[in-house]
Design an enzyme around this catalytic site. Sequence first.
Site, PDB file in Angstrom:
ATOM      1  N   ASP A 262       0.833  -1.198   0.000  1.00 36.62           N
ATOM      2  CA  ASP A 262       0.000   0.000   0.000  1.00 36.62           C
ATOM      3  C   ASP A 262       0.873   1.255   0.000  1.00 36.62           C
ATOM      4  O   ASP A 262       1.834   1.329  -0.759  1.00 36.62           O
ATOM      5  CB  ASP A 262      -0.941  -0.031   1.214  1.00 36.62           C
ATOM      6  CG  ASP A 262      -2.237   0.705   0.955  1.00 36.62           C
ATOM      7  OD1 ASP A 262      -2.287   1.901   1.250  1.00 36.62           O
ATOM      8  OD2 ASP A 262      -3.182   0.085   0.436  1.00 36.62           O
TER       9      ASP A 262
ATOM     10  N   HIS B  47      -3.331   5.821   4.162  1.00 38.70           N
ATOM     11  CA  HIS B  47      -4.122   4.702   3.661  1.00 38.70           C
ATOM     12  C   HIS B  47      -3.571   3.367   4.165  1.00 38.70           C
ATOM     13  O   HIS B  47      -4.323   2.502   4.624  1.00 38.70           O
ATOM     14  CB  HIS B  47      -4.119   4.746   2.128  1.00 38.70           C
ATOM     15  CG  HIS B  47      -5.149   3.899   1.458  1.00 38.70           C
ATOM     16  ND1 HIS B  47      -4.896   2.592   1.098  1.00 38.70           N
ATOM     17  CD2 HIS B  47      -6.411   4.164   1.056  1.00 38.70           C
ATOM     18  CE1 HIS B  47      -5.976   2.095   0.494  1.00 38.70           C
ATOM     19  NE2 HIS B  47      -6.908   3.025   0.455  1.00 38.70           N
TER      20      HIS B  47
ATOM     21  N   SER C 179     -11.278  -0.572  -0.832  1.00 37.78           N
ATOM     22  CA  SER C 179      -9.959  -0.711  -0.212  1.00 37.78           C
ATOM     23  C   SER C 179     -10.037  -1.308   1.176  1.00 37.78           C
ATOM     24  O   SER C 179      -9.138  -2.049   1.600  1.00 37.78           O
ATOM     25  CB  SER C 179      -9.289   0.668  -0.091  1.00 37.78           C
ATOM     26  OG  SER C 179      -8.739   1.095  -1.299  1.00 37.78           O
TER      27      SER C 179
END
Length: 476
Positions: free
Chosen positions: A167, A204, A412
């Site tokens: 990620d 994230h 996600s």
Amino acid sequence: MAPQRFHEQFDQIQRSMPDVPLAMGPDDSAEFMYEKGVVLVRDGEEARIVEDTVRAHFTAAPDLDQEQIRRAGPQTNRSGITRIRVGDPGEGGRGTDRAVAHALRSVREHESRAGHRMVARNHVVHIAVNACPGDEPVPAPLSEPPNPAAAGTPHDPDTAVGVLVVDTGLMHDYRSCGLLAHTGGDAQVQECDDQGVLQQYVGHGTFIAGLVAAVAPNTDITVRGSLNDAGAILESEFGDKLFEAVDAGGWPDVLSLSAGTSNGRTDGLLGVENFMRELREQRTLLVAAAGNNASAAPFWPAAYADLPGWEDSVLSVGALRSDGESGACFTNHGPWVKVYAPGERLTSALTGFEAPVPYVYQHSTYDACRYGFSYGCTCQHPRHSGVLSDEGDAAKPDQVMFEGYAQWSGTSFATPVTAGLVAAHMAAHKETDPRTARRQLLAAEAGFAEVRGAHVPALRPPTWRPVPVVRLGPGL
């Protein structure tokens, strides 16, 4: 799809990759982004055939420049592909790439004889590939606990399940969040700009690690920052980054990936072909996001779950809305999506707790969600910087502070929830094979949800709390 929002996302990714001219395709349809003037081929003999074929085709066409054709990358690499330049990347607009279109057509006869694809665009693999309709995080109330909440399973270093997250990397103070005590990996390259504004998709990877840790505390989590360019990477580099991630710490039990791309095809991505073949021979389970563009078209690499030979090694995940009863409006769908999990309005760690992180955003002109939802999707979304007003002046942005937790929505996040459930099942049942654990989990614990009229398998963590769906209008 929201074309204006896609163009905004396109501009953001182009700024993050200033040396790589990008186009959208096919034919300005905004289905995916790719590198202009370049095609991907398998290295070796196929690369020679493609290069010679494209050159002959361009030489025979007076309006095409065969002088542009040359290798534009290493002749060989572990991912088994090489780039061939076929045109001037600066020619034409973002929706015009005649050179690549002609190159793809010129090889069709060879592909027909070979029985497989030999050439492809160099797609952009991204967290929110066409940005329709994902959203960006908003601070969670300080009194609101994580959702899903942390399970009570103790961490045991001798039995902990290894989870690799590919990620954006980890925030600098993530260790001040107790939930992430058994997490390590790469630091986020740049958290804020010169004005202290949080960059796009920063946090994230930390958020995803927090979700895995909450659902499955008996895990050792490694986060690799392979997607630090605004959550994006070129397909030509993606396979190598995946290999680097597993080389650094060995093949994990579970690999959680919340990125991908569509490509208008049903046979995968050339750039990850070698990695996917090697994955198939390992014991690792790839848990991959099905994408955020509300499409039934295959999204790669998640859609490998529907290809013969990868059924056991890949689990593709779609997102449920906040009440867990149906598919979230943004989630991709279709028979290639094998399970759905909560992905809307989840709460997890975005930063650590040492100091609040400023977050500056400006609401765009999309002031009402076309789907009728109240949270910030791409129709009504916070953004990381101010936008220009109608008068051309910089609009004054609002500023809020992240103090540890955030609320975020997207496919996600359904992905690490599912990865965590697989890991938790392994730990609880002393199952050492993640692919066997996946089968057992789906057989024993999957319920059902309704996604666009179809009944589909759904996994809901025991510590997840459904949140009422609040609509502002009739929606879709």
